[in-house]
Write a protein that holds these residues in place. Sequence first.
Motif, short mmCIF file in Angstrom:
data_model
loop_
_atom_site.label_atom_id
_atom_site.label_comp_id
_atom_site.label_asym_id
_atom_site.label_seq_id
_atom_site.Cartn_x
_atom_site.Cartn_y
_atom_site.Cartn_z
N ALA A 53 0.72 -1.59 0.04
CA ALA A 53 -0.11 0.07 0.19
C ALA A 53 1.07 1.38 0.30
N GLU A 54 2.33 1.23 0.53
CA GLU A 54 2.80 2.94 0.82
C GLU A 54 3.96 2.88 -0.60
N ASP A 101 1.05 4.01 -3.19
CA ASP A 101 0.84 5.87 -2.62
C ASP A 101 1.60 6.71 -2.87
N ARG A 102 3.03 5.44 -3.43
CA ARG A 102 4.46 7.09 -3.91
C ARG A 102 4.28 6.73 -5.40
N GLY A 104 0.95 6.32 -6.98
CA GLY A 104 -0.43 6.63 -7.74
C GLY A 104 -1.03 5.54 -7.78
N LYS A 116 -4.10 2.54 -7.73
CA LYS A 116 -4.89 2.37 -7.16
C LYS A 116 -5.59 0.95 -7.33
N GLN A 137 -7.58 2.57 -2.23
CA GLN A 137 -6.30 2.28 -2.54
C GLN A 137 -7.18 1.33 -0.49
N PRO A 146 -5.29 0.35 2.58
CA PRO A 146 -4.35 0.53 3.71
C PRO A 146 -3.02 -0.71 4.17
N SER A 147 -1.57 0.50 4.29
CA SER A 147 -0.86 -0.01 5.26
C SER A 147 -0.76 -0.67 5.96
#
Length: 121
Positions: A86-87, A90-91, A93, A95, A101, A103-104
């Motif tokens: 998940a991280e 995020d880095r 973008g 999905k 998205q 979660p971590s």
Amino acid sequence: YGAAKAGVDKMSHDMAHDFKPYNVAVVSVWLGLVKTEKVMTIDANKSKYGPMLAVAESPEFGGRIIDALYNDPKRMELTGQTFFSAELADRYGVKDVDGAQPPSGRGYLGPPTEFSPIVIE
């Protein structure tokens, strides 16, 4: 389970050292709960994993992250490290297939193992 994860993280760290001269990035990615056929048979009301089903990752999510990492011209800066899926998403973008998205897992799994930086000259 923990020993297996640590073994993969260490193997990735060592492989990064071996493959860096060939410009091959090696990372270890900790996926969240993945919606496999087996996972989707879990009774959300009876299993300790039940509450996690709502934020579980599709099987495609990890592949999307690896694709983004592969296409990152700075991917060699990440070689030898361990990441939560998940991280990384995020880095980059990224999905999940449903637009979510996930979660971590850092909150319930703790931080990935950190190794000393690789120095290859």
